[in-house]
Motif scaffolding. Sequence first.
Motif, PDB file in Angstrom:
ATOM      1  N   CYS A   1       7.213 -13.925   2.875  1.00 39.83           N
ATOM      2  CA  CYS A   1       5.937 -14.669   2.850  1.00 39.83           C
ATOM      3  C   CYS A   1       5.206 -13.945   2.119  1.00 39.83           C
ATOM      4  N   GLN A   2       4.069 -14.901   1.101  1.00 40.67           N
ATOM      5  CA  GLN A   2       3.601 -14.295  -0.370  1.00 40.67           C
ATOM      6  C   GLN A   2       2.342 -12.917   0.630  1.00 40.67           C
TER       7      GLN A   2
ATOM      8  N   GLN B   1      11.557 -15.596  -3.545  1.00 33.76           N
ATOM      9  CA  GLN B   1      11.984 -15.329  -1.793  1.00 33.76           C
ATOM     10  C   GLN B   1      12.571 -16.344  -1.795  1.00 33.76           C
TER      11      GLN B   1
ATOM     12  N   ASN C   1       7.910 -17.085  -2.548  1.00 35.14           N
ATOM     13  CA  ASN C   1       7.908 -17.119  -4.228  1.00 35.14           C
ATOM     14  C   ASN C   1       9.540 -18.446  -4.239  1.00 35.14           C
TER      15      ASN C   1
ATOM     16  N   ALA D   1      -2.564 -17.181  -5.803  1.00 37.68           N
ATOM     17  CA  ALA D   1      -0.733 -17.998  -4.909  1.00 37.68           C
ATOM     18  C   ALA D   1      -1.368 -17.892  -3.628  1.00 37.68           C
TER      19      ALA D   1
ATOM     20  N   GLN E   1      -1.963 -21.344  -0.994  1.00 41.17           N
ATOM     21  CA  GLN E   1      -1.385 -21.821   0.463  1.00 41.17           C
ATOM     22  C   GLN E   1      -2.617 -22.486   1.432  1.00 41.17           C
TER      23      GLN E   1
ATOM     24  N   ARG F   1      -1.640 -13.232  -7.789  1.00 43.59           N
ATOM     25  CA  ARG F   1      -0.597 -13.344  -5.830  1.00 43.59           C
ATOM     26  C   ARG F   1      -2.772 -13.766  -4.677  1.00 43.59           C
TER      27      ARG F   1
END
Length: 153
Positions: A74-75, A64, A61, A28, A32, A25
């Motif tokens: 959102c992440q 999602q 993701n 990621a 982002q 995460r």
Amino acid sequence: ARSAGDPTAAMRCKTCVEAAAAAERGAAAERQRQAPLTAVGDEDAVVCSACARAHAPAAFNRSQLSKGVDKQRCQECVANAEKNAAGESKGRYAARLAEAKLAMQEAEASGSALQKCATASAYAAMQAECVTGLKPIKLGALRGGRGRGRGRG
């Protein structure tokens, strides 16, 4: 946890799996941040159902994005929700463990071997569940008893 694609992979404990997910995460989120920002009016922008902000598709993701407009998060929102759920579950586990430990101490004081064994095994099962994330399997009559058998004759 073993993946379905590789049954020879080594088993990992719940803590290691959670640490790997947190690292993923974080990576990621870093991707982002480095991605170019999209304007809110851009047709490629995707709205998060949790925070109601428009984000670039890179902020979501694939799983999602495939959920649909009213369920995609959102992440950042997913990470916050997982962090909150982990905190709540740790509190519940701690309370259950404390109750089981108290019951085990009461059984020790009572002197009944059956009670001692039952409470000690329940306490050990709860500790194992905290470490592995797997619930214990109950054997015996709760699994259906004698069943239908293999037929007659």
